[in-house]
Write an enzyme that holds these catalytic residues in place. Structure first.
Site, PDB file in Angstrom:
ATOM      1  N   HIS A 265       0.828  -1.202   0.000  1.00  0.00           N
ATOM      2  CA  HIS A 265       0.000   0.000   0.000  1.00  0.00           C
ATOM      3  C   HIS A 265       0.871   1.266   0.000  1.00  0.00           C
ATOM      4  O   HIS A 265       0.732   2.129  -0.872  1.00  0.00           O
ATOM      5  CB  HIS A 265      -0.922  -0.019   1.228  1.00  0.00           C
ATOM      6  N   GLU A 266       1.757   1.343   0.973  1.00  0.00           N
ATOM      7  CA  GLU A 266       2.561   2.567   1.106  1.00  0.00           C
ATOM      8  C   GLU A 266       3.507   2.731  -0.092  1.00  0.00           C
ATOM      9  O   GLU A 266       3.820   3.859  -0.484  1.00  0.00           O
ATOM     10  CB  GLU A 266       3.333   2.573   2.431  1.00  0.00           C
ATOM     11  N   HIS A 269       1.758   4.681  -2.730  1.00  0.00           N
ATOM     12  CA  HIS A 269       1.857   6.128  -2.487  1.00  0.00           C
ATOM     13  C   HIS A 269       3.242   6.628  -2.888  1.00  0.00           C
ATOM     14  O   HIS A 269       3.393   7.673  -3.512  1.00  0.00           O
ATOM     15  CB  HIS A 269       1.652   6.431  -0.998  1.00  0.00           C
ATOM     16  N   GLU A 295      -4.678   7.765  -2.977  1.00  0.00           N
ATOM     17  CA  GLU A 295      -5.151   6.475  -2.466  1.00  0.00           C
ATOM     18  C   GLU A 295      -5.437   5.501  -3.609  1.00  0.00           C
ATOM     19  O   GLU A 295      -5.309   4.295  -3.443  1.00  0.00           O
ATOM     20  CB  GLU A 295      -6.396   6.708  -1.602  1.00  0.00           C
TER      21      GLU A 295
END
Ligand code: ZN
Length: 501
Positions: A265-266, A269, A295
């Site tokens: 996820h990160e 980003h 997101e």
């Protein structure tokens, strides 16, 4: 470029440096700082916030902006110069509405509140956090009044994270896909016994978890020469330049999911931030355009790639080499189903894809109620539990699993949560478009190759930084605005297959 434009750019560079210095202090607060440092750090952050706010909202900025605007007049809409003027004008208009004292007070209170919230959550003690939250909600309402709004105060707040969207539009988008979401969840959970996730809940050595996770995100394309990973209570991504973009991870030695999917996820980003065009470095155009688009990138890598069957047909044998004992006799298909088990669970950050947006809808109702004054802070724990029960059919066992679970309110981030759900919708809209351009992407993912997808994202989304608003970008990329049809169709297709419905 002309003299005045260059002067504006170097003036804003200094402002940006102050902002980055504040970001480094915040990163350090969450990664390294002992709890005793909280008060001093709150003061330091407040000083920096005051300085940067004064600098940005100064007469000098106004003058330079006016002169520079004349110089770039007639340049193409998507040029760096015209885009910078456009974005700075909007930022300037917004920031000058907030008095410096208010900004400094907001920063000080929310920095102090962090430790109070950590303590309250650890001790399951909402009463301890309540006076702080009351103070924060008051400050947030003041912010909305300073910023101004057409219809309701919450509009002013959500606009800070997703420029151009309204509360009414968010409600319409949520109401538009909630019924199909609720019905999918009840169809799937009626057959809960078809999928077990027991394999994920065993002892998994943290160092090996880290090694495997880093291996995966490097293969995705997270550039570690310009990136770094460390440990924090709440995973996040932060950047101090497009060439220094850091992620943090939370490890659980008895559960594979938080660190593995948190890192994916990160890194989504981080790759967005790293992908800004070199020409935007150091300017206010570097980074992501909105939190919803941001997101969309993290959720695409975490879910559409990282929770796909194709990915695990390739990655599972590698994971097995890291954990031969835990995964002995398990096949990739069983593992794929395990990581996609749907549950009516209490914690948003650990939620599966199917239930995730419901968690956001609960928060959206509470936040709009708090900001409009219809819900009092004193009642918010009960209101949380009531709503949670009506959406999920279960009541949180305590406030740590309910109203105290998220860091956002302690940071004053009301209006932020909806962007998570919007990001889910956008992730599927963008991915579908990428598939139209490159139908081979799923096969490539199943072979451990991610560069076609990453390059498509670089080309169509990342490079532009903040040049376009979320809606402008989405229209350019997909030919339409944000909508929930693609997302719901994606979820229904995936989970009906996983559960054999
Ligand atoms: Zn995120």
């Amino acid at each position: 470029m002309g003299d005045k434009y260059e002067q504006l750019v170097s003036h804003l560079d200094e402002f940006q440096d102050l902002e980055y210095a504040g970001a480094i202090l915040s990163w350090d607060q969450q990664v390294n700082m002992p709890p005793g440092g909280a008060m001093a750090r709150a003061r330091q952050l407040s000083t920096l916030a005051r300085l940067s706010h004064e600098m940005f909202t100064s007469d000098k900025t106004a003058r330079l902006l006016e002169d520079a605007e004349r110089e770039v007049d007639g340049m193409p809409y998507d040029s760096d110069e015209a885009s910078l003027i456009r974005v700075v004008k909007e930022d300037f208009a917004e920031r000058t509405k907030l008095p410096t004292d208010h900004v400094a007070e907001f920063t000080r209170v929310t920095a102090e509140a962090h430790e109070v919230w950590v303590h309250a959550r650890a001790n399951n003690d909402f009463a301890y956090f309540r006076p702080m939250l009351e103070r924060i909600v008051d400050l947030v309402i003041q912010s909305a009044e300073f910023l101004g709004y057409a219809d309701q105060p919450y509009d002013a707040l959500i606009n800070r994270y997703e420029r151009g969207i309204t509360t009414a539009r968010v409600k319409e988008i949520f109401d538009g896909h909630k019924p199909r979401l609720v019905s999918l969840i009840s169809d799937v959970t009626a057959h809960a016994d078809r999928v077990s996730d027991a394999v994920l809940h065993q002892g998994y050595d943290v160092d090996k978890q880290r090694a495997f996770g880093l291996d995966m995100v490097k293969r995705f394309g997270y550039d570690m020469m310009r990136g770094q990973q460390s440990v924090s209570v709440h995973p996040f991504c932060t950047s101090f330049s497009r060439d220094d973009v850091r992620i943090t991870t939370r490890f659980d030695s008895n559960w594979l999911n938080p660190a593995l999917f948190g890192m994916m996820h990160e890194s989504g980003h981080a790759m967005y931030e790293q992908g800004s065009s070199q020409s935007l470095e150091g300017t206010l155009l570097v980074g992501g355009t909105s939190l919803g688009v941001h997101e969309s990138q993290s959720r695409m890598w975490e879910n559409i790639v990282g929770r796909s069957r194709g990915f695990w047909m390739w990655a599972f044998p590698i994971l097995q080499q890291y954990f031969p004992t835990q995964l002995e006799g398990v096949d990739a298909e069983t593992f794929y189903k395990a990581i996609n088990k749907v549950e009516r669970s209490f914690i948003r950050v650990e939620a599966d894809e199917a239930t995730y947006n419901l968690h956001i809808m609960v928060r959206f109702e509470l936040e709009t109620g708090l900001v409009s004054g219809k819900i009092k802070v004193a009642d918010v724990a009960r209101e949380w539990n009531d709503r949670f029960e009506s959406y999920f059919g279960v009541v949180p066992p305590d406030d740590a699993h309910g109203v105290l679970q998220d860091v956002h309110w302690s940071s004053g981030l009301l209006g932020y949560f909806p962007t998570y759900a919007l990001g889910n919708l956008l992730s599927v809209q963008y991915y579908n478009r990428a598939l139209q351009d490159h139908p081979s992407i799923p096969d490539e993912i199943a072979a451990g190759k991610f560069d076609t997808l990453l390059h498509w994202l670089n080309e169509n989304i990342h490079q532009y930084g903040r040049k376009f608003t979320s809606d402008e970008l989405t229209r350019r990329v997909t030919g339409e605005s944000i909508q929930s049809d693609d997302y719901i169709a994606y979820l229904e297709g995936k989970f009906k297959d996983v559960y054999g419905l």
